[in-house]
Design an enzyme around this catalytic site. Structure first.
Site, PDB file in Angstrom:
ATOM      1  CD  GLU A 119      -2.420  -1.333   2.727  1.00 14.33           C
ATOM      2  OE1 GLU A 119      -3.574  -1.747   2.793  1.00 14.33           O
ATOM      3  OE2 GLU A 119      -1.734  -1.081   3.734  1.00 14.33           O
ATOM      4  CG  ASP A 125      -4.586  -3.947   8.613  1.00 18.55           C
ATOM      5  OD1 ASP A 125      -4.806  -5.075   8.162  1.00 18.55           O
ATOM      6  OD2 ASP A 125      -3.437  -3.567   8.942  1.00 18.55           O
TER       7      ASP A 125
END
Ligand code: NAD
Length: 353
Positions: free
Chosen positions: A70, A240
């Site tokens: 990410e 998450d």
């Protein structure tokens, strides 16, 4: 230096300071782990209180079977920052970290990088500082926390909750007892009372804060509804990612859910199990006094923490400010700097041996 000072003086040199893992560890030891967690929480809270200034976007994720990579960018208009971070739950089996990261701050006025830093350690510190900052605002008065999932994040979570929220007793559970034993060993000289439990139901007994920080790329049920009693604060930070959660969805109905940045949490957090209009409160609103946090002793408060770019920005800003005068930070030759800015090619040719 004021916490509000975010401007970075343009460097006359083309070198960018780089905080290596070794230098980060030296910096943490100079400051002390607990004071650093407190300092990071102060910087994060400062930035949450000026939330409107920040560019905000859900992180840009590249998913694979094995995990996720990410990018997390943000800017306050004067300073830009981003973090590269991965999450690969099976990594530990091969001797690798589940989460590794590095990040950068740059000057918005010139676009020049001003700091490059390791962020594997810094992410663990900032995640713990964020959890404790949130718990300080929402949790009931308690000296006991359950920690379910005793991996890399767990010591940091424990120490931040001790420093900011007065936690003195930890009740640990992990599917791998060796992880709990490692956590107990690492905290043995901190004065915290640590109990290793045989089941998650046993770990939550008498705890006012329930922290879940497990790693599994699936809809897991680390906490079931019957394990969450009235008045507790749930600090759920392990879920998450899309398809990766820790709480039974019924728990979310019984409590009030607090998030960092709603659009990102709807994709990645516990509330991905709920409809798009499921009510949540953003933490900056509570910290700025715009919306209530805990309103009664029996209220269940749930922090659906996924980690947001502003926290990384705050953490890098903190590191930048603490570096001054320490001699830490390696000069990194990462910017081409020809005497005539338009003569990049000439600089290349003059370097020919
Ligand atoms: P880790 O792999 O080092 O530790 C995870 C631990 O969870 C392991 O010890 C494992 O045995 C245990 N576990 C797995 N399933 C379990 C279960 N059902 N019950 C009890 N224990 C279980 O991972 P880590 O670096 O500590 O990270 C933990 C999680 O936190 C990861 O999912 C990571 O992505 C997430 N994380 C979130 C943030 C955030 O800002 N919210 C930041 C960093 C990490």
């Amino acid at each position: 230096m004021s916490l509000h000072t975010t401007k970075i003086a343009p460097s006359p040199m083309a070198f960018v300071p780089f905080v290596s893992v070794d230098h980060m560890m030296q910096l943490v030891h100079r400051i002390g782990v607990r004071p650093m967690l407190r300092g990071l929480a102060e910087y994060i809270e400062e930035d949450f209180k000026r939330w409107a200034l920040f560019d905000k976007v859900p992180r840009v994720a590249s998913h694979s079977q094995a995990g996720v990579i990410e990018l997390m960018p943000t800017s306050d208009g004067e300073v830009y920052g981003f973090k590269y971070v991965n999450g690969h739950p099976a990594n530990t089996k091969g001797g690798l970290q589940t989460v590794t990261a590095f990040g950068l701050l740059s000057n918005v006025a010139t676009g020049y990088p001003a700091l490059l830093s390791e962020m594997t350690l810094l992410t663990a510190l900032r995640t713990a500082a964020t959890s404790a900052m949130v718990a300080r605002a929402l949790a009931p008065e308690t000296d006991t926390m359950a920690v379910i999932g005793n991996g890399a994040q767990s010591e940091f979570q424990s120490l931040a909750m001790a420093e900011l929220c007065g936690i003195k007793k930890l009740r640990l559970y992990d599917i791998d007892r060796a992880a709990s034993e490692k956590l107990a060993r690492n905290l043995s000289e901190t004065g915290l009372e640590v109990t290793i439990c045989a089941a998650p139901e046993e770990a939550v007994e008498g705890a006012g804060i329930l922290t879940t920080c497990t790693a599994d790329k699936q809809y897991a049920t680390i906490l079931t509804d019957n394990m969450v009693g009235a008045g507790v604060h749930v600090n759920a930070i392990g879920g998450d990612c899309p398809g990766k959660t820790e709480l039974h969805p019924d728990i979310l109905e019984r409590g009030d859910v607090f998030v960092e940045y709603t659009p990102q949490t709807r994709i990645e957090g516990e509330i991905q199990q709920k409809a798009d209009d499921f009510p949540v409160t953003e933490m900056w609103e509570v910290l700025a006094g715009a919306r209530p946090g805990r309103t009664s002793a029996r209220q269940i408060t749930i922090f659906d923490g996924v980690g947001f770019a502003v926290e990384d920005f705050s953490a890098l800003r903190y590191v930048r400010d603490q570096l001054e005068g320490t001699g830490l930070g390696l000069p990194l030759d990462m910017l081409a700097d020809p005497d005539d800015p338009r003569d990049l090619f000439g600089m290349l040719m003059r370097a020919k041996a």
